[in-house]
Design an enzyme around this catalytic site. Structure first.
Site, PDB file in Angstrom:
ATOM      1  N   ASP A  24      24.254  25.632  22.896  1.00  0.00           N
ATOM      2  CA  ASP A  24      24.460  25.559  24.340  1.00  0.00           C
ATOM      3  C   ASP A  24      25.076  24.218  24.725  1.00  0.00           C
ATOM      4  O   ASP A  24      25.985  24.148  25.560  1.00  0.00           O
ATOM      5  CB  ASP A  24      23.137  25.753  25.081  1.00  0.00           C
ATOM      6  CG  ASP A  24      22.586  27.164  24.925  1.00  0.00           C
ATOM      7  OD1 ASP A  24      23.309  28.022  24.395  1.00  0.00           O
ATOM      8  OD2 ASP A  24      21.436  27.395  25.324  1.00  0.00           O
ATOM      9  N   TYR A 195      22.896  30.867   9.956  1.00  0.00           N
ATOM     10  CA  TYR A 195      21.442  30.687   9.962  1.00  0.00           C
ATOM     11  C   TYR A 195      20.964  31.003   8.537  1.00  0.00           C
ATOM     12  O   TYR A 195      21.292  30.271   7.618  1.00  0.00           O
ATOM     13  CB  TYR A 195      20.812  31.598  11.009  1.00  0.00           C
ATOM     14  CG  TYR A 195      21.379  31.431  12.398  1.00  0.00           C
ATOM     15  CD1 TYR A 195      21.158  30.266  13.136  1.00  0.00           C
ATOM     16  CD2 TYR A 195      22.154  32.426  12.992  1.00  0.00           C
ATOM     17  CE1 TYR A 195      21.682  30.102  14.419  1.00  0.00           C
ATOM     18  CE2 TYR A 195      22.685  32.274  14.270  1.00  0.00           C
ATOM     19  CZ  TYR A 195      22.444  31.114  14.967  1.00  0.00           C
ATOM     20  OH  TYR A 195      22.978  30.961  16.226  1.00  0.00           O
ATOM     21  N   ARG A 273      28.605  31.101  13.506  1.00  0.00           N
ATOM     22  CA  ARG A 273      27.392  31.612  14.140  1.00  0.00           C
ATOM     23  C   ARG A 273      27.413  31.237  15.628  1.00  0.00           C
ATOM     24  O   ARG A 273      28.120  30.309  16.031  1.00  0.00           O
ATOM     25  CB  ARG A 273      26.143  31.038  13.465  1.00  0.00           C
ATOM     26  CG  ARG A 273      25.883  29.594  13.817  1.00  0.00           C
ATOM     27  CD  ARG A 273      24.694  29.005  13.086  1.00  0.00           C
ATOM     28  NE  ARG A 273      24.206  27.811  13.782  1.00  0.00           N
ATOM     29  CZ  ARG A 273      23.447  26.882  13.225  1.00  0.00           C
ATOM     30  NH1 ARG A 273      23.091  27.004  11.949  1.00  0.00           N
ATOM     31  NH2 ARG A 273      23.028  25.846  13.923  1.00  0.00           N
ATOM     32  N   GLY A 274      26.597  31.935  16.425  1.00  0.00           N
ATOM     33  CA  GLY A 274      26.476  31.575  17.828  1.00  0.00           C
ATOM     34  C   GLY A 274      27.762  31.823  18.598  1.00  0.00           C
ATOM     35  O   GLY A 274      28.586  32.660  18.235  1.00  0.00           O
ATOM     36  N   GLU A 275      27.957  31.068  19.679  1.00  0.00           N
ATOM     37  CA  GLU A 275      29.065  31.306  20.605  1.00  0.00           C
ATOM     38  C   GLU A 275      30.209  30.315  20.431  1.00  0.00           C
ATOM     39  O   GLU A 275      31.366  30.715  20.307  1.00  0.00           O
ATOM     40  CB  GLU A 275      28.539  31.236  22.045  1.00  0.00           C
ATOM     41  CG  GLU A 275      29.602  31.409  23.103  1.00  0.00           C
ATOM     42  CD  GLU A 275      29.018  31.465  24.512  1.00  0.00           C
ATOM     43  OE1 GLU A 275      29.670  30.943  25.436  1.00  0.00           O
ATOM     44  OE2 GLU A 275      27.911  32.017  24.689  1.00  0.00           O
ATOM     45  N   ASP A 276      29.890  29.026  20.417  1.00  0.00           N
ATOM     46  CA  ASP A 276      30.946  28.014  20.380  1.00  0.00           C
ATOM     47  C   ASP A 276      31.804  28.147  19.128  1.00  0.00           C
ATOM     48  O   ASP A 276      33.043  28.148  19.205  1.00  0.00           O
ATOM     49  CB  ASP A 276      30.329  26.612  20.449  1.00  0.00           C
ATOM     50  CG  ASP A 276      31.391  25.517  20.411  1.00  0.00           C
ATOM     51  OD1 ASP A 276      32.251  25.502  21.314  1.00  0.00           O
ATOM     52  OD2 ASP A 276      31.356  24.694  19.491  1.00  0.00           O
ATOM     53  N   SER A 277      31.166  28.281  17.963  1.00  0.00           N
ATOM     54  CA  SER A 277      31.942  28.346  16.726  1.00  0.00           C
ATOM     55  C   SER A 277      32.712  29.656  16.609  1.00  0.00           C
ATOM     56  O   SER A 277      33.776  29.701  15.984  1.00  0.00           O
ATOM     57  CB  SER A 277      31.039  28.150  15.503  1.00  0.00           C
ATOM     58  OG  SER A 277      30.055  29.161  15.420  1.00  0.00           O
TER      59      SER A 277
END
Length: 373
Positions: A24, A195, A273-277
């Site tokens: 975030d 992860y 993983r996630g949003e930014d990457s």
């Protein structure tokens, strides 16, 4: 690419809570820097700013970082014209009270934005830009607006700094690899930011038994711990694994956000993983595999499917994503999913081309703010 529209400078207060793994904060920092680069004045409030020491060691002109304490310290603080709460983080009542008071005194309209999580699901387009009247508390009578990032023209777009693609075009792969200490000899490079994926063992076995020599570039933290544990497990079952393997593993140091971009550009395949990457890997234009953040109610599976549908992913990429994210039904001795990045390149190139035709998130956000003020 759409042309930039000039916007008068405004003062922004962006609020972010660090929930897990600093993703975030990564999104909010990129947004703050991009807005500041376009002449806006930005104050970024976060409850844990420690990761910025390695994520953005040089800081950014026009961005002031503030520790978000509880209760928030309002001493000497005058809220800006725009307040943005990232991912439903709920700004403190005393700050909202100060913002409402400023609006009354100045006669200015409210610009309170709720920046939502990225999703390719249909509700993103359906809800993008909708107003949400505040019915209670110090902000009663004000109106928030939902702003949904997304992959289509009906949403708020993706973060993309104006100079990003030019930076990529100038990138010197060999020089950067030398800088991080990797003596690259032309082998296939696979970046790993994850992860603890269910398919990690299968990936290692595929790379180790391939006809192509590969180097796995492993990011620090959970990815490094997971890889070391999986390799130890493999060696227990096969003590001669190293001798038969065409795979080498290179453990990376902490990378700034700029250097994380460089990692994605240097690699032939990117695991993110996630949003930014995910967004940065899409701009890199290389084959990618997304380790989506797992949620206890299983909705991440629907979110992943929506993304793969938008991507028009081929069957083998869909199968690999299911295995990587542990979404296949458990059963005895499931075979490893085929790792076929050469078959995945076309859909990635097409996706990047589609995204380049759309307005980026900051441009859309500035235009949206101009309309409601």
């Amino acid at each position: 690419m759409p042309s930039e529209t000039p916007h008068p400078p405004l003062r922004w207060d962006i609020f972010c809570r660090v929930i897990d793994n600093f993703g975030d904060l990564g999104v909010c920092w990129r947004l703050a820097c991009d807005l500041a680069g376009r002449g806006q004045v930005v104050r970024l409030w976060a409850d844990d700013v420690s990761a910025l020491a390695w994520m953005a060691p040089q800081g950014a002109s026009g961005v002031e970082v503030k520790a978000w304490t509880a209760p928030i310290d309002m001493t000497g603080i005058t809220p800006g014209e725009v307040i943005l709460e990232a991912f439903g983080c709920e700004i403190d009542e005393e700050f909202i009270a100060g913002y409402a008071r400023n609006l009354r005194n100045s006669g200015q309209k409210c610009a309170w934005i709720n920046l939502e999580y990225l999703s390719a699901e249909n509700f993103s387009a359906r809800c993008h830009g909708l107003p949400s009247p505040v019915m209670s508390g110090p902000g009663r009578g004000l109106t928030k607006h939902f702003f949904y990032p997304g992959f289509t023209a009906e949403t708020g777009g993706l973060l993309r700094e104006p100079e990003l693609l030019a930076r990529q075009a100038r990138f010197d792969r060999k020089a950067w690899l030398d800088d991080v200490g990797l003596p690259w000899q032309g082998e296939r490079l696979v970046s790993l930011f994850c992860y603890e994926p269910a398919g990690l063992g299968g990936l290692l076995r595929s790379l180790a038994s391939s006809a192509q020599v590969s180097c796995l570039l492993v990011t620090p933290g959970r990815a490094t711990v997971a890889v070391r544990a999986e390799i130890a497990k493999i060696k227990t079952l096969d003590p001669l694994w190293n001798q038969r393997s065409v795979l080498s593993v290179f453990y990376l140091p902490q990378l700034s956000q700029n250097d994380f971009d460089h990692l994605l550009w240097a690699s032939d395949v990117n695991f993110v993983r996630g949003e930014d990457s995910l967004v940065r890997a899409l701009w890199a234009g290389k084959p990618l595999v997304w380790h989506i953040y797992p949620q206890h109610d299983g909705v991440h599976a629907l979110k992943l499917q929506a993304f793969l549908d938008w991507l028009q992913a081929p069957a083998s990429l869909r199968a690999f994503h299911r295995r990587w994210n542990g979404l296949d039904a458990p059963g005895p001795a499931l075979p490893d999913a085929p790792f076929e990045p050469e078959l995945w390149q076309d859909c990635m190139a097409q996706a990047r081309a589609k995204l380049r035709e759309q307005e980026d998130l900051s441009t859309q956000l500035l235009s949206f703010i101009a309309k409601i003020l």
